[in-house]
Design a protein around this motif. Structure first.
Motif, PDB file in Angstrom:
ATOM      1  N   HIS A 171       0.800  -1.219   0.000  1.00  0.00           N
ATOM      2  CA  HIS A 171       0.000   0.000   0.000  1.00  0.00           C
ATOM      3  C   HIS A 171       0.837   1.276   0.000  1.00  0.00           C
ATOM      4  O   HIS A 171       0.267   2.374   0.008  1.00  0.00           O
ATOM      5  N   ARG A 174       0.453   4.585  -2.880  1.00  0.00           N
ATOM      6  CA  ARG A 174      -0.693   4.371  -3.757  1.00  0.00           C
ATOM      7  C   ARG A 174      -1.709   5.504  -3.717  1.00  0.00           C
ATOM      8  O   ARG A 174      -2.434   5.716  -4.694  1.00  0.00           O
ATOM      9  N   TRP A 175      -1.784   6.214  -2.581  1.00  0.00           N
ATOM     10  CA  TRP A 175      -2.803   7.256  -2.443  1.00  0.00           C
ATOM     11  C   TRP A 175      -2.174   8.511  -1.849  1.00  0.00           C
ATOM     12  O   TRP A 175      -1.282   8.431  -1.010  1.00  0.00           O
TER      13      TRP A 175
END
Length: 623
Positions: A171, A174-175
């Protein structure tokens, strides 16, 4: 990659729970209606042989790994118990107690590395997260919950791969922000999660992640002061309102009010769990048995004499699961060898009986005549007066309290301080529907201008007399000095003082207050006080200051701050399928297995973290 051995079991597909059938009067028999249990849990696995894993010396990132490993392993059967997630003393208390009561069988005591080696075959893989992007700790927890994996920081990857585990997802990077991350994970994983609700969890706090992974709970984080608050909280809209929100919702009292109001207006409630560990294990201990029922009131209570100062003292904040789990057992609180000398109410959520069944029994079975467990906030922390329809919440709260033998309840719904408030109509309806009502109600954690004693819905009510949330033994003693010097016809017949549990111990209360017995003060448990009022004569309904839509501000009279850093809530099956873990819970009614811690309102001084608790004396509430 190591071979993952998975056991397939047949499970029932269960419809969404509805309120328990109140066609028969509620009974104090220790059997919690199955539909109430289903509100809290998506699975309740059986107990297995127990491996105790000591993690007290591990860094935070490794405790994250340990908690998520525990959650995966405890899905099929509750077999891992962590010592040192909180303090060694607090964690050892319960495993030692369970062994002494013959409730569990410990077969191994190991390190985290040894546990990883022993249970790697039950883990589907790992999800990489990084504290530098804190939202990834929660997104990874959600994916681990959905797919049976553990959460690992980059430092742990090599060791996990040496055990044959492979990456489920990475993760990192990713954002750009938390709201985007949580929205994306909701889109991809909601359908893969068992639990129909959210946990709101600080990314740097790991204790309850075992429970979130085990139950399959979407895990997010926001606060009312954060710019992403509305966006993150909107993720709840896709879930039914009959399941609690877990974790915690605020970092101070203002945020607490805002968040509890928002939840209440959506018909929701909070069960604070953000610092509670080992829940994935506690839920299974003694779960198939009927719960211990609280000691019934069997004696006669003399009427209250206005010439005396009649006082209730009760400890606060037990709707936060960490209070019965970690605080009260200490040797200067419930565990004090002097307990029983001072009559006292112990505010504990009845949800404890669902989430920590044997912990509830420990209190119920050890209460003396001077101890009364008071049912704090029913199913969970909310303001039912603000709910669009509180009928199910209040009725199920009644049924849960009744099953456990609760005599006295404690509400934090500020609007109820007006006995003419509409919220009392809903309570009257719920009492009639369930055939049960409490002996009486304690109301709030501090004085918001209501009458000290009144009656509503046929129930006597005592409202808090303290002018600050952060009240300890010395502050209560000062209140008693003032009451003693007040003429009897100018003081209430009964005076209720909450003792803030974060900074009040039983021994402190006993040392400060017991000398007042010789000065004419009569200390009563809540149910004794309700009985003494009734022995006197029926309470008179008194109109308290209106709680209509106005802004009310009561300044605090103390600058005391808490001394803690804690974060302050019959189905039928029509088909079956196969799954990799059991999705069954014991039927609490039949004891057989069948396939489940303040926007602007009077949500009142609730059950917050200690930092939040400091703000409970700054009530800015809109009714």
């Amino acid at each position: 990659m190591a071979l993952v051995v998975v056991t397939l079991v047949a499970v029932m597909v269960i419809p969404r729970p509805t309120r328990a059938d109140p066609s028969s009067p509620a009974a104090a028999d220790g059997h919690i209606p199955r539909t109430i249990v289903d509100r809290y849990l998506s699975i309740r696995p059986p107990l297995g042989d127990v491996t105790v894993v000591t993690i007290s010396g591990e860094p935070t990132r490794r405790k994250l790994l340990a908690a998520t490993l525990q959650g995966v392993v405890n899905r099929r059967a509750a077999r891992i118990y962590l010592v040192g997630a909180r303090s060694v003393e607090q964690d050892r208390h319960w495993i030692d107690d369970y062994v002494a009561r013959g409730l569990v069988h410990v077969t191994a005591q190991v390190t985290l590395d040894q546990a990883l080696a022993a249970f790697a075959g039950e883990v589907a893989g790992y999800v990489v997260a990084d504290y530098a992007e804190p939202w990834t700790i929660n997104t990874a927890t959600t994916v681990a919950a959905a797919h049976g994996g553990v959460v690992a920081t980059p430092d742990e990857v090599e060791g996990l791969e040496s055990l044959g585990l492979t990456e489920i997802a990475d993760h990192r990077g990713r954002w750009p922000d938390a709201a985007t991350a949580y929205s994306a994970i909701t889109d991809t994983e909601r359908a893969n999660l068992r639990y129909r609700g959210l946990a709101i969890q600080q990314p740097d706090a790991n204790n309850p992640r075992d429970f979130y992974v085990q139950q399959g709970i979407m895990t997010v984080y926001t606060r009312p002061s954060h710019p992403d608050y509305d966006q993150v909280m909107s993720l709840l809209d896709g879930y039914p309102a009959d399941h609690p929100v877990y974790g915690y919702v605020a970092d101070d009292g203002t945020e607490e009010v805002q968040a509890i109001v928002r939840l209440s207006q959506a018909g929701r409630f909070l069960v604070p769990t953000d610092t509670t560990d080992n829940l994935s294990f506690h839920i299974s201990v003694a779960a198939s048995q009927a719960r211990a029922v609280l000691r019934p009131d069997t004696g006669e209570t003399a009427k209250c004499d206005a010439a005396q100062v009649n006082v209730i003292v009760a400890t606060s904040d037990g709707d936060n699961m960490v209070i019965p789990e970690a605080y009260l057992p200490s040797s200067d609180r419930w565990g004090s060898p002097r307990r029983g000398r001072l009559p006292i109410g112990w505010g504990i959520s009845p949800a404890t009986a669902v989430l920590m069944p044997a912990v509830w029994d420990w209190y119920a079975e050890r209460a003396t005549e001077a101890d009364e467990v008071v049912g704090l906030v029913g199913l969970g922390y909310s303001a039912p007066s603000l709910m669009p329809d509180a009928s199910d919440f209040l009725a199920d709260s009644n049924l849960l309290d009744a099953a456990l033998g609760v005599d006295s309840v404690w509400s934090l719904d500020l609007l109820l301080g007006n006995p003419a408030a509409p919220g009392w109509d809903a309570i009257t309806t719920a009492n009639a529907a369930t055939g049960w009502s409490p002996d009486g109600m304690l109301l709030n954690y501090q004085d918001f201008g209501s009458a000290a004693v009144f009656e509503a819905s046929g129930v006597p009510v005592f409202t808090a007399r303290s002018t600050d949330y952060n009240v300890g033994a010395s502050a209560i003693a000062a209140h008693l000095d003032r009451l003693i010097s007040t003429p009897p016809d100018e003081r209430p017949i009964v005076n209720f003082f909450p003792a803030t549990v974060w900074n009040s111990t039983y021994d402190q209360l006993l040392d400060a207050l017991e000398p007042y017995v010789d000065r004419g003060v009569r200390f009563l448990t809540p149910r004794e006080a309700f009985a003494c009022i009734r022995a006197e004569e029926p309470a008179t309904t008194t109109t308290a200051p209106s709680s209509s839509s106005t802004l009310m501000t009561t300044p605090p009279d103390s600058t005391t701050t808490p001394t803690t850093t804690e974060s302050t809530a019959p189905r039928t099956s029509t088909s079956s399928t196969a799954t990799t873990e059991p999705t069954s819970i014991p039927d609490e009614e039949s004891s057989t297995t069948s396939t489940v811690q303040g926007s602007a309102s009077p949500a009142v001084a609730g059950s917050a973290a200690a930092p939040a608790s400091a703000m409970r004396a700054v009530p800015t509430y809109v009714g």
